[in-house]
Design a protein around this motif. Structure first.
Motif, mmCIF file in Angstrom:
data_model
loop_
_atom_site.group_PDB
_atom_site.id
_atom_site.type_symbol
_atom_site.label_atom_id
_atom_site.label_comp_id
_atom_site.label_asym_id
_atom_site.label_seq_id
_atom_site.Cartn_x
_atom_site.Cartn_y
_atom_site.Cartn_z
ATOM 1 N N VAL A 128 0.834 -1.212 0.000
ATOM 2 C CA VAL A 128 0.000 0.000 0.000
ATOM 3 C C VAL A 128 0.862 1.253 0.000
ATOM 4 O O VAL A 128 0.627 2.197 -0.764
ATOM 5 N N ILE A 129 1.898 1.269 0.868
ATOM 6 C CA ILE A 129 2.745 2.453 0.985
ATOM 7 C C ILE A 129 3.543 2.710 -0.283
ATOM 8 O O ILE A 129 3.719 3.858 -0.702
ATOM 9 N N ASN A 130 4.037 1.639 -0.910
ATOM 10 C CA ASN A 130 4.883 1.775 -2.098
ATOM 11 C C ASN A 130 4.092 1.904 -3.396
ATOM 12 O O ASN A 130 4.680 1.986 -4.474
ATOM 13 N N ARG A 131 2.783 1.906 -3.302
ATOM 14 C CA ARG A 131 1.980 2.078 -4.510
ATOM 15 C C ARG A 131 2.189 3.479 -5.074
ATOM 16 O O ARG A 131 2.125 4.476 -4.347
ATOM 17 N N PRO A 132 2.517 3.606 -6.393
ATOM 18 C CA PRO A 132 2.768 4.940 -6.966
ATOM 19 C C PRO A 132 1.519 5.814 -6.959
ATOM 20 O O PRO A 132 0.417 5.333 -7.168
ATOM 21 N N MET A 133 1.733 7.092 -6.688
ATOM 22 C CA MET A 133 0.614 8.032 -6.693
ATOM 23 C C MET A 133 0.117 8.295 -8.123
ATOM 24 O O MET A 133 -1.051 8.596 -8.346
ATOM 25 N N VAL A 134 1.033 8.229 -9.073
ATOM 26 C CA VAL A 134 0.675 8.331 -10.483
ATOM 27 C C VAL A 134 1.232 7.095 -11.179
ATOM 28 O O VAL A 134 2.434 6.870 -11.172
ATOM 29 N N GLU A 135 0.372 6.295 -11.736
ATOM 30 C CA GLU A 135 0.793 5.045 -12.373
ATOM 31 C C GLU A 135 0.884 5.239 -13.883
ATOM 32 O O GLU A 135 0.018 5.873 -14.505
ATOM 33 N N SER A 136 1.936 4.694 -14.471
ATOM 34 C CA SER A 136 2.135 4.829 -15.917
ATOM 35 C C SER A 136 2.411 3.479 -16.555
ATOM 36 O O SER A 136 3.077 2.620 -15.965
ATOM 37 N N LYS A 137 1.865 3.299 -17.759
ATOM 38 C CA LYS A 137 2.108 2.088 -18.551
ATOM 39 C C LYS A 137 2.399 2.498 -19.993
ATOM 40 O O LYS A 137 1.746 3.405 -20.518
ATOM 41 N N TYR A 138 3.374 1.804 -20.606
ATOM 42 C CA TYR A 138 3.781 2.137 -21.968
ATOM 43 C C TYR A 138 3.862 0.857 -22.796
ATOM 44 O O TYR A 138 4.548 -0.094 -22.420
ATOM 45 N N LEU A 139 3.159 0.842 -23.916
ATOM 46 C CA LEU A 139 3.161 -0.316 -24.805
ATOM 47 C C LEU A 139 3.439 0.147 -26.230
ATOM 48 O O LEU A 139 2.982 1.216 -26.655
ATOM 49 N N LYS A 140 4.182 -0.690 -26.950
ATOM 50 C CA LYS A 140 4.453 -0.345 -28.350
ATOM 51 C C LYS A 140 3.164 -0.363 -29.142
ATOM 52 O O LYS A 140 2.285 -1.200 -28.917
ATOM 53 N N VAL A 141 3.023 0.580 -30.082
ATOM 54 C CA VAL A 141 1.839 0.630 -30.925
ATOM 55 C C VAL A 141 1.747 -0.675 -31.712
ATOM 56 O O VAL A 141 2.720 -1.111 -32.345
ATOM 57 N N VAL A 142 0.588 -1.322 -31.653
ATOM 58 C CA VAL A 142 0.396 -2.613 -32.305
ATOM 59 C C VAL A 142 0.648 -2.499 -33.818
ATOM 60 O O VAL A 142 0.102 -1.612 -34.492
ATOM 61 N N GLY A 143 1.475 -3.409 -34.338
ATOM 62 C CA GLY A 143 1.760 -3.442 -35.770
ATOM 63 C C GLY A 143 2.890 -2.538 -36.201
ATOM 64 O O GLY A 143 3.297 -2.572 -37.373
ATOM 65 N N SER A 144 3.413 -1.722 -35.310
ATOM 66 C CA SER A 144 4.489 -0.800 -35.683
ATOM 67 C C SER A 144 5.857 -1.464 -35.504
ATOM 68 O O SER A 144 6.003 -2.411 -34.744
ATOM 69 N N ASP A 145 6.856 -0.937 -36.200
ATOM 70 C CA ASP A 145 8.227 -1.426 -36.096
ATOM 71 C C ASP A 145 9.146 -0.218 -36.012
ATOM 72 O O ASP A 145 8.716 0.926 -36.172
ATOM 73 N N TYR A 146 10.402 -0.503 -35.765
ATOM 74 C CA TYR A 146 11.337 0.607 -35.666
ATOM 75 C C TYR A 146 11.520 1.254 -37.044
ATOM 76 O O TYR A 146 11.312 0.626 -38.091
ATOM 77 N N VAL A 147 11.883 2.511 -37.046
ATOM 78 C CA VAL A 147 12.281 3.231 -38.268
ATOM 79 C C VAL A 147 13.574 3.962 -37.958
ATOM 80 O O VAL A 147 13.921 4.191 -36.791
ATOM 81 N N GLU A 148 14.291 4.341 -39.023
ATOM 82 C CA GLU A 148 15.533 5.090 -38.851
ATOM 83 C C GLU A 148 15.316 6.521 -39.286
ATOM 84 O O GLU A 148 14.771 6.787 -40.363
ATOM 85 N N GLU A 149 15.716 7.449 -38.421
ATOM 86 C CA GLU A 149 15.667 8.878 -38.752
ATOM 87 C C GLU A 149 17.030 9.476 -38.444
ATOM 88 O O GLU A 149 17.325 9.855 -37.310
ATOM 89 N N GLY A 150 17.886 9.562 -39.476
ATOM 90 C CA GLY A 150 19.228 10.092 -39.288
ATOM 91 C C GLY A 150 20.021 9.238 -38.325
ATOM 92 O O GLY A 150 20.209 8.035 -38.530
ATOM 93 N N GLN A 151 20.435 9.831 -37.203
ATOM 94 C CA GLN A 151 21.257 9.147 -36.217
ATOM 95 C C GLN A 151 20.417 8.436 -35.129
ATOM 96 O O GLN A 151 20.962 7.947 -34.149
#
Length: 484
Positions: A367-390
């Motif tokens: 309970v104490i260690n539960r984050p006050m703001v929770e965040s989740k990040y997932l890759k966009v479905v069907g997307s792949d990496y791209v190259e932009e310069g460096q």
């Protein structure tokens, strides 16, 4: 003499077995047997009063206490799906904590009951506290102790009986209404309750109807149903039968000392009971008349017993009057009674107690260690990496949940790679989260090629507030060309 002893033991065991197939508050015909418990007194009763009044004060005051974060200590608003435990708001995303809490509670109940029996029922249970420490004292004050109550119920409906009954029932109704309001404050909050009182029942008819229903329920339970809530309805009493064993501590009668060689016998002045083979139990019946569930504790552990200790105080008082040792009825295990040993805190109890404390510690840590703001990040479905310069670029979706009562200004930042760039689709990396809000969106994450060493780079995405503090972290992977 041997035949007398065998006869007494046989009678005792036959009585013991007959108790197992009957209920102390019910006649053989099935008719309700009304219980008129004698008003208890003694050291255990006094201690229970202290515990009860502390808990009652906590129950009444808690909804009106605000913590520094503006939250009450507890709130259970089911309709609005707003839950606050120990000042921390909880949301549907915290379901895993609820699951862990339920598992912890079940294990706690099992372990606690295996060691301490129904200690909870006698000392902490709201049903017992309200009935024995609030409603019954009012009954004693108005109608008198056990003999007067019996006489009053048997007499005709004259002026005295009508006056006393109406006075008691009216006070019970008012108390039930106040109790219903207290519990309502845990659901809608103290501020909302006070607002309802100011605006009146007409403006909030549905809430008032619900309040009347719960008032009627409390009135029914404490005026008429009473101990049957424990003996017929409460599932905890049924659990007792499968959880306790010979090591469990309960309110118990020392039959070895109480029965002696030839059994119980009435007290006779200047008699040497031990030489006569009589037990210390003088068969006064005070442990029976004081019992709020109408049982005879001398018949052994029974389903109806809530470990209220009233019989201990009653028996000790009698033992003192006849100059016999107290403790004929006491907190003890079956093994303590059989071996004639006093109660002591053994290794088993210590181990279980440590386990209980550990469970509470684990739950508290979650309970104490539960984050006050929770965040989740997932890759966009069907997307792949791209190259932009460096840079190598991946697309991510984010879900941010504000679990506080304050508006939060946050931004997304890659913590694992120094030269990375977060490019929001909304154009700015400053996200405002309102109280309890859930915000979703997309962003591009750019990492310099020289900092990427794997086709599935492990990364840590952080959420930073306006003070530069990291309020949450999330581990995921970043796609790039395969490298040897």
């Amino acid at each position: 003499m041997s035949n007398i002893k065998d006869s007494k033991e046989k009678d005792f065991h036959q009585m013991d077995e007959s108790v197992r197939s009957t209920i102390g508050t019910m006649e053989k015909s099935g008719k309700r047997k009304w219980v008129y418990p004698k008003k208890p007194s003694g050291k255990f009763t006094n201690r229970r009063k202290i515990v009860a009044y502390i808990l009652l004060t906590f129950l009444v005051v808690t909804p009106f206490v605000k913590l520094p974060n503006g939250n009450p200590l507890f709130k259970f608003d089911i309709l609005s799906r707003e839950f606050i435990l120990f000042g921390f708001p909880f949301f549907t995303s915290d379901f895993f904590l609820l699951a862990i809490g339920m598992i912890t509670s079940i294990i706690f109940i099992v372990l606690f009951t295996m060691v301490y029996g129904r200690l909870f029922c006698g000392w902490v249970c709201p049903q017992t506290i309200f009935l024995e420490m609030v409603f019954r004292p009012i009954e004693y004050l108005i109608e008198g102790d056990r003999p007067k109550q019996i006489r009053l119920d048997k007499q005709k409906w004259d002026e005295e009986k009508i006056r006393k009954k109406l006075m008691k029932w009216t006070i019970y109704a008012i108390l039930s209404f106040l109790i219903a309001n207290v519990f309502l404050s845990y659901i809608i909050g103290a501020d909302a309750l006070l607002n309802l009182v100011k605006e009146g029942p007409i403006e909030h008819a549905s809430t008032f109807i619900g309040l009347v229903i719960f008032t009627s329920l409390f009135y029914f339970v404490f005026t008429w149903f009473r101990e049957q809530a424990c003996t017929l309805v409460c599932p905890y009493g049924r659990l007792q039968g499968v959880l306790i064993d010979s090591h469990t501590i309960n309110v118990a009668y020392d039959y070895r000392r109480g029965e002696g060689r030839i059994g119980r016998a009435k007290f006779r002045k200047n008699e040497d009971r031990k030489a006569a083979g009589k037990g210390d139990c003088i068969d006064c019946g005070q442990c029976v008349v004081v019992c709020p569930t109408g049982i005879d504790i001398r018949n052994g552990i029974q389903l109806e017993c809530v470990n209220c200790t009233a019989c201990i105080d009653a028996c000790d008082e009698v033992m003192e009057k006849v100059n016999l040792p107290t403790g004929l009825i006491r907190y003890a295990s079956e093994d303590n009674i059989k071996k004639g040993e006093p109660f002591h805190f053994n290794k088993r109890m210590m181990a279980y107690t440590v386990a209980l404390i550990a469970l509470l510690g684990v739950m508290t840590t979650f309970v104490i260690n539960r984050p006050m703001v929770e965040s989740k990040y997932l890759k966009v479905v069907g997307s792949d990496y791209v190259e932009e310069g460096q840079y190598y670029v991946n697309q991510f979706e984010y879900t941010l949940t504000n679990k506080t009562n304050n508006t939060q200004e946050v931004k997304i930042k890659l913590l694992s790679h120094d030269q990375s760039v977060v490019e929001m689709y909304q154009g700015t990396n400053h996200i405002q989260l309102e109280k309890g809000a859930i915000v979703q969106g997309k962003f591009k994450l750019k990492i310099p090629k020289k900092e990427v060493s794997s086709y599935k780079e492990r990364i840590i995405i952080g959420l930073v507030n306006d003070k530069g503090e990291v309020v949450d972290k999330y581990k995921t992977s970043f796609s790039s060309p395969f490298k040897y």
